[in-house]
Design a protein around this motif. Structure first.
Motif, PDB file in Angstrom:
ATOM      1  N   GLN A  47      -8.316 -17.419   7.212  1.00 52.77           N
ATOM      2  CA  GLN A  47      -8.150 -16.324   8.176  1.00 52.77           C
ATOM      3  C   GLN A  47      -6.670 -15.983   8.367  1.00 52.77           C
ATOM      4  N   ALA A  48      -5.830 -17.001   8.464  1.00 43.92           N
ATOM      5  CA  ALA A  48      -4.398 -16.757   8.642  1.00 43.92           C
ATOM      6  C   ALA A  48      -3.804 -16.086   7.412  1.00 43.92           C
ATOM      7  N   TYR A  49      -4.236 -16.527   6.229  1.00 39.69           N
ATOM      8  CA  TYR A  49      -3.702 -15.966   4.987  1.00 39.69           C
ATOM      9  C   TYR A  49      -4.083 -14.496   4.840  1.00 39.69           C
ATOM     10  N   HIS A  71      -0.043 -11.442   8.150  1.00 41.76           N
ATOM     11  CA  HIS A  71       0.427 -11.895   6.846  1.00 41.76           C
ATOM     12  C   HIS A  71       0.489 -10.714   5.874  1.00 41.76           C
ATOM     13  N   LEU A  72      -0.461  -9.825   5.975  1.00 41.96           N
ATOM     14  CA  LEU A  72      -0.470  -8.628   5.139  1.00 41.96           C
ATOM     15  C   LEU A  72       0.826  -7.836   5.321  1.00 41.96           C
ATOM     16  N   ALA A  73       1.278  -7.716   6.557  1.00 38.66           N
ATOM     17  CA  ALA A  73       2.486  -6.940   6.860  1.00 38.66           C
ATOM     18  C   ALA A  73       3.773  -7.732   6.603  1.00 38.66           C
ATOM     19  N   GLY A  74       3.679  -9.042   6.589  1.00 42.92           N
ATOM     20  CA  GLY A  74       4.871  -9.881   6.490  1.00 42.92           C
ATOM     21  C   GLY A  74       5.290 -10.210   5.075  1.00 42.92           C
ATOM     22  N   ILE A  75       5.527  -9.210   4.272  1.00 40.90           N
ATOM     23  CA  ILE A  75       5.874  -9.438   2.862  1.00 40.90           C
ATOM     24  C   ILE A  75       7.124 -10.306   2.731  1.00 40.90           C
ATOM     25  N   VAL A 107      -5.049 -14.876  -3.065  1.00 38.43           N
ATOM     26  CA  VAL A 107      -3.836 -14.225  -3.558  1.00 38.43           C
ATOM     27  C   VAL A 107      -4.149 -12.830  -4.102  1.00 38.43           C
ATOM     28  N   GLY A 108      -5.205 -12.728  -4.892  1.00 35.62           N
ATOM     29  CA  GLY A 108      -5.591 -11.434  -5.449  1.00 35.62           C
ATOM     30  C   GLY A 108      -5.951 -10.427  -4.368  1.00 35.62           C
ATOM     31  N   THR A 109      -6.647 -10.899  -3.355  1.00 34.31           N
ATOM     32  CA  THR A 109      -7.013 -10.016  -2.248  1.00 34.31           C
ATOM     33  C   THR A 109      -5.778  -9.508  -1.521  1.00 34.31           C
ATOM     34  N   LEU A 110      -4.841 -10.408  -1.243  1.00 30.44           N
ATOM     35  CA  LEU A 110      -3.629  -9.994  -0.539  1.00 30.44           C
ATOM     36  C   LEU A 110      -2.816  -8.996  -1.373  1.00 30.44           C
ATOM     37  N   MET A 111      -2.723  -9.248  -2.670  1.00 35.22           N
ATOM     38  CA  MET A 111      -1.999  -8.316  -3.548  1.00 35.22           C
ATOM     39  C   MET A 111      -2.626  -6.926  -3.518  1.00 35.22           C
ATOM     40  N   VAL A 151      -2.788  -0.934  -2.018  1.00 34.48           N
ATOM     41  CA  VAL A 151      -3.447   0.350  -1.764  1.00 34.48           C
ATOM     42  C   VAL A 151      -2.808   1.083  -0.593  1.00 34.48           C
ATOM     43  N   ASP A 152      -2.918   2.412  -0.601  1.00 36.44           N
ATOM     44  CA  ASP A 152      -2.365   3.212   0.490  1.00 36.44           C
ATOM     45  C   ASP A 152      -3.453   3.680   1.450  1.00 36.44           C
ATOM     46  N   ASP A 153      -4.572   2.978   1.433  1.00 38.05           N
ATOM     47  CA  ASP A 153      -5.732   3.305   2.264  1.00 38.05           C
ATOM     48  C   ASP A 153      -5.970   2.122   3.203  1.00 38.05           C
ATOM     49  N   ALA A 154      -5.637   2.286   4.479  1.00 35.41           N
ATOM     50  CA  ALA A 154      -5.730   1.189   5.447  1.00 35.41           C
ATOM     51  C   ALA A 154      -7.154   0.651   5.575  1.00 35.41           C
TER      52      ALA A 154
END
Length: 201
Positions: free
Chosen positions: A100-102, A107-111, A170-174, A179-182
């Motif tokens: 859940q944290a990952y 985490h998505l925003a914290g590149i 990892v693949g999901t986060l990438m 994508v530019d679709d929230a």
């Protein structure tokens, strides 16, 4: 008679050099996640660290040596974050909490401060062996961290399931970052979380 111990000039210089080295590695660890390996220049890193460009070679033999330390530091920070998430919940909730944290919005925003594997994975094949070696060591550590939180830890097949879990995370986060679709980004994370760590598990 009391003897007053004074720091020698050599010790003071060594401590200052160590502090400077730490600033460089910290700046580089953020920069590679933000801008990629190719987008990370020595001059910019040294400026971010508050040092002159000319001081670089007092700390590193090459740009690749700096990048290897930077990716090692980024991996250590990411795995350390995972370990703190695990430590904050009961053992039976650790696996789900970690995933859940990952896959969280934070985490998505914290590149710049997040998982370096998701930020840099596609660039790794083109890096110097020492950079790849440092990254590989931290990826193995991440896989082990996930495996040890698995509900079936100690059973046959747990390592293979951890490989699939980490690859999916990892693949999901990438993809979610790409994508530019929230709505699609949210759906990717939600679907992966549902499959990897369903709330009724």
């Amino acid at each position: 008679m009391m003897t007053i111990m004074r720091k020698s000039p050599i010790n003071v210089r060594a401590a200052a050099k160590e502090a400077s080295h730490e600033r460089i590695v910290q700046a580089a660890a953020r920069a590679i996640r933000r801008s990629g390996y190719d987008g990370t220049g020595v001059a910019d890193i040294m400026k971010d660290a508050g040092l002159t460009h000319g001081a670089f070679y007092a700390h590193f033999e090459s740009r690749e040596a700096m990048l290897a330390e930077a990716v090692d530091r980024a991996g250590a920070e990411s795995n350390g974050f995972g370990a703190r998430v695990i430590a904050a919940v009961p053992a039976e909730q650790a696996f789900q909490a970690l995933i859940q944290a990952y896959l969280s919005k934070e985490h998505l925003a914290g590149i710049e401060t997040g998982c370096p594997v998701a930020a840099l994975g596609s660039e790794m094949p083109r890096q110097a062996p020492e950079v790849r070696r440092a990254a590989t060591r931290r990826i193995k550590e991440m896989i082990d961290l996930v495996a040890r939180q698995s509900p079936d830890w100690g059973q046959p097949g747990v390592h293979e399931r951890a490989l699939v879990t980490v690859a999916t995370m990892v693949g999901t986060l990438m993809l979610a970052r790409a994508v530019d679709d929230a709505a699609l980004s949210d759906s990717l994370c939600s679907a992966a979380l549902k499959r990897l760590a369903p709330s009724d598990a």
